[in-house]
Each structure stands twice: as structure tokens, then as C-alpha cells.
Design an enzyme around this catalytic site. Structure first.
Site, short mmCIF file in Angstrom:
data_model
loop_
_atom_site.label_atom_id
_atom_site.label_comp_id
_atom_site.label_asym_id
_atom_site.label_seq_id
_atom_site.Cartn_x
_atom_site.Cartn_y
_atom_site.Cartn_z
N HIS A 58 0.85 -1.21 0.00
CA HIS A 58 0.00 0.00 0.00
C HIS A 58 0.88 1.25 0.00
CE1 HIS A 58 -3.92 2.04 0.89
NE2 HIS A 58 -3.07 3.01 1.21
N HIS A 60 1.45 5.42 -2.13
CA HIS A 60 0.95 6.48 -3.02
C HIS A 60 2.15 7.12 -3.71
CE1 HIS A 60 -3.31 6.53 -1.66
NE2 HIS A 60 -2.77 6.01 -0.56
N GLN A 153 -9.61 9.23 -5.41
CA GLN A 153 -9.31 9.88 -4.14
C GLN A 153 -10.46 10.76 -3.63
OE1 GLN A 153 -5.93 10.55 -2.01
NE2 GLN A 153 -7.84 10.70 -0.90
N HIS A 211 -9.33 1.56 -0.03
CA HIS A 211 -9.22 2.28 1.23
C HIS A 211 -10.58 2.11 1.91
CE1 HIS A 211 -5.88 4.12 -0.84
NE2 HIS A 211 -5.59 4.91 0.18
N GLU A 214 -11.14 4.21 6.88
CA GLU A 214 -9.99 4.91 7.46
C GLU A 214 -10.53 6.04 8.33
OE1 GLU A 214 -5.74 6.96 6.15
OE2 GLU A 214 -7.23 6.50 4.62
N ASP A 310 2.49 3.24 2.92
CA ASP A 310 1.48 4.25 2.60
C ASP A 310 2.07 5.52 2.03
OD1 ASP A 310 -0.98 5.41 2.25
OD2 ASP A 310 -1.53 5.47 4.35
N TRP A 316 0.47 13.89 3.47
CA TRP A 316 -0.11 13.22 4.64
C TRP A 316 0.93 12.89 5.70
CZ3 TRP A 316 -1.38 12.16 -0.43
CH2 TRP A 316 -2.69 12.45 -0.80
#
Length: 429
Positions: A58, A60, A153, A211, A214, A310, A316
Site C-alpha cells: 500500500h 501512493h 481519491q 481504502h 480509514e 502508505d 499526509w
């Protein structure tokens, strides 16, 4: 028989010690003790751990290394991160996305991370990031297995063009269907998005990775719908739920039902310890919830459970280094998985378990599999996590693609050894 490469005196994760591994034409051809096989190249592992490569299930990559663009996430929250990514998207260029992604892949190779599943945002009508990462996928194919997830997203139903863009991304060659049901405007919309996206995956014969939940909200229960749709559409073994942090806040009775449903549907779970422990529990005073999903309980029920990185230096998360041993270490601490077997399971959560989720072929140290290895400056998997072990050699298809000298510190102390090598300081050594 003449081998291309032989690894001598290696320890491997299944507990075997002092074995030799012979490789030819990019494959493992023999494993045993004291192999008498000539080889073009030989590495004396000296009792160090030889592992299959690390796998990040996982990530991005479209956002990686973009920290500070166009500004910093001052609150450090998930929602500000999403808003900040929305500000950055219009400013992206293909060249910048490709450059940052390739730079991250260089870092990944140095850490022995040779397989990555990356979500890529499809809510930009240009599909700029999709095209950029498809180009990166081609460029890194000789040394990294990069798997891409079409990720709406801004919400599959919430964003006006996300449906069309998801289809376009899959048509371009993105190979996994993603989603974010808890970000839709209503629970009903979240459930509808799951149904439509799973139907899309079933029609195309693709895997699913969403996802899911979360959130700290114990009533965010979209994983239940994902498990239901998995069974309805015959997608068993092809679906993963990522994050699942709301499960940390659910009552035990409901979770006992939910985990059984997930196990029946053969849905995999991907926790992201570094991010989950950072972003969850933000609205709590004290006591604060840990936020990470129920890893021990999911494993006990027989689910495939992996840890993902992630984010690395993006809107983030301002930290991160591409080191899956750091991820495993945070996972074992947060989940209180400190028995010897549990610690070994945390190593598996960044190696063989995510390899199952990605469907990697020829993975693992067995005869006939790909000659892909990481030689670690540690004797076993527990020591590797404890020390975030140095990667002495990274090998892809029998060829060394990265190496780092063995680390040691020279001491200047009276009546003490003249150096420290951390791997020599384990009990009994």
C-alpha cells in the site's frame, strides 16, 4: 552444473541456517548445505539472513517526495492532507511526478524493496498521474514490480468524473480497482460505490484494493459490504481492504461477526502502521485510541494480513524512508505483537504476506523461484526488525543491483573491544 551466482552460508527466514543457494538464469536452482557447485559469482553471507525482497502492498507513488508543495500540512491531519493534495494536483507536471517516483524507486532498491502496489489518483481529468506512473512502471520493470491501483481519491460517486476516469485508467493498463467508500457523502453512497467497483473488477477479471473505513468512527462499516460483494461476485482471494482503522473502535461482539465474514470471503487486510498511528485518534483527548486495525485477531482468523508504508514525505506524512523494517517495527509495537512468533509474523507482513496479496509469481526462497534476495546484516528476522538491519546486498534475478558495506563502529575505550557490530550483540552471541 555451472551456476551464475551462489550464496554461501546463509540463514533463511524459515529457520534453516548455514545453507547455500545456487542460481542460474535468474532462478534458484538448488538449496542445500555445502553445495559443491562452481559459480561465476559467489557471496559469502557469513551466517547473515537472506530474505526474499520486501514488498509494500500500500503506497501512493504519485504523491511521494512532494513534501511542502504547495505548502506544509500544518495540522498533520488526514483531511488537511487530502485538501492539500487537491491543491497540488493542478500544479503537477508529468516530468515532476516521474522524477519523484523514479527517485523513490532508487531509494526502494537500496532498502531491498522490490515490489510495490501504488494507488494512483484518477480524479484529475487529465489522468496525468496515471500516465506518469505507467511510464515509471515501464522504466523500473527490470528491478521493481510496480502494481497500480485506480484510486478515486475524491470519491467514486462524490467526484463527478470519477466513474469515467476509473474506467479510462483501467483501459490504459492500471491493473487493480480501488475505492474510498468512507469518503462518499453518505453510508448508502459508500455501499453503492463498493458494489459498482467490485462489479467492474469482476467484469474485467481484476483484483480489488479499497481504502476502507480509514476513520475513528465505529459505525464506518464498509468492510462488511466489501466482504459481501466479494462473495456475491466470486472475487474470493482477489480483494483487499486497506487501513480498516474503524475496527479499532468497534465493539468486540460486532467485530467477532465481521472478522468471520471477512475470513469466509477470503478478503485480505492491509494495515499501515506508521500512518494509522499518526492520523487516527486526532479527536481524542485521553485516553487516545491507537487507531491501527486488529492485526492479531485478523491473523488468528486465518486472513492474509500485510503492512504497508502508505506515504513517504508527502501531504499526509512528512516522515518515512522506504524502509519496510521500520513499518514492521511500528506494527509490532502498536499491535503489541511481541512474542517471538508474533515478531516473525511482522517480518512476514512486509515480505511473503503482501506478496500473496499482489499475486507475485516466483516469490520466495524455493527451488524454481526467482533469484531475488536481500542479504541483511542480521542473523534472523527478529534481529532484522530490532536493528532495522543494513542491506548488504540486494539481488534481482541473480544480479546484484545494490550493496552496502557492513556497518560497524570503532570504539576507543580502555579494556573493551575495538569495534561494535550490532548483529553480534544478540543474546547468546
Amino acid at each position: 552444473m555451472q551456476a551464475d551466482l551462489i550464496l554461501k552460508n546463509a540463514n533463511i527466514a524459515n529457520g534453516q541456517a548455514g545453507v547455500d543457494i545456487a542460481c542460474s538464469n535468474g532462478k534458484i536452482v538448488e538449496i542445500g548445505h555445502n553445495l559443491n557447485i562452481p559459480a561465476t559469482e559467489e557471496i559469502d553471507c557469513g551466517g547473515m539472513l537472506v530474505s526474499p525482497p520486501f514488498v509494500d502492498s500500500h503506497f501512493h507513488m504519485d504523491a511521494t517526495l512532494s513534501l511542502g508543495l504547495p505548502r506544509m500540512n500544518e495540522s498533520g491531519t488526514l483531511l488537511e492532507g487530502i485538501a492539500l493534495w487537491g491543491e497540488l494536483k493542478p500544479l503537477l507536471t508529468p516530468e515532476a511526478v516521474i522524477e519523484r517516483a523514479l527517485k523513490y524507486c532508487d531509494l526502494a532498491v537500496s532498502k531491498g524493496l522490490l515490489a510495490i502496489r501504488s494507488h494512483v489518483d484518477v480524479c484529475d481529468d487529465r489522468l496525468l498521474a496515471v500516465d506518469a506512473l505507467l511510464e515509471v512502471k515501464k522504466q523500473v520493470a527490470p528491478y521493481i514490480d510496480l502494481q497500480l491501483v485506480a484510486f478515486p481519491q475524491d470519491g467514486y460517486l462524490r467526484s463527478k468524473t470519477a466513474k469515467e476516469n476509473t474506467i479510462r485508467a483501467l483501459d490504459k493498463g492500471v491493473e487493480v480497482v480501488g475505492g474510498i467508500p468512507h469518503f462518499e457523502r453518505t453510508m448508502a453512497d459508500g455501499a453503492q460505490s463498493i458494489a459498482e467497483l467490485c462489479e467492474m473488477a469482476a467484469d474485467r477479471g481484476l483484483m480489488v484494493d479499497m481504502h476502507c473505513d480509514e476513520s475513528d468512527d465505529p459505525l464506518s462499516r464498509h468492510i462488511e459490504m466489501l466482504a459481501y460483494e466479494t462473495q456475491r461476485l466470486g472475487l474470493q482471494g482477489r480483494v483487499a481492504g486497506s487501513h480498516l482503522t474503524s475496527m479499532h473502535s468497534m465493539d468486540n461482539y460486532y467485530v467477532s461477526k465481521l472478522i468471520a465474514l471477512m475470513a469466509e470471503a477470503e478478503v485480505s487486510a492491509i494495515a499501515n502502521p506508521l500512518i494509522n498511528i499518526t492520523l487516527q485518534g486526532r479527536h481524542d483527548t485521553y485516553p487516545k485510541r491507537r487507531g491501527m486495525t486488529r492485526v492479531p485477531e485478523l491473523r488468528k482468523a486465518g486472513l492474509t494480513v500485510a503492512f504497508g508504508h502508505d506515504c513517504v514525505m508527502d501531504p499526509w506524512y512528512s516522515m518515512g524512508s522506504g524502509d519496510m523494517l521500520e513499518v514492521a517495527s511500528m506494527g509490532l509495537h502498536v499491535a503489541q505483537m511481541t512474542s517471538r512468533d508474533d515478531i516473525r509474523a511482522c517480518f512476514d507482513a512486509v515480505t511473503k504476506e503482501p506478496a500473496k496479496i499482489l499475486g507475485l509469481e516466483g516469490y520466495g526462497i524455493e527451488v524454481g523461484n526467482n533469484a531475488d534476495f536481500v542479504v541483511l546484516q542480521a542473523r534472523d528476522t527478529i534481529e532484522a526488525i530490532r536493528m532495522r538491519a543494513n542491506r548488504l546486498f540486494v539481488i534481482r534475478r541473480g544480479k546484484i543491483i545494490a550493496e552496502t558495506p557492513m556497518t560497524q563502529t570503532r570504539l576507543h575505550l580502555a579494556n573493551r573491544p575495538d569495534h561494535v557490530r550490532e548483529h553480534e550483540y544478540a543474546p547468546g552471541q
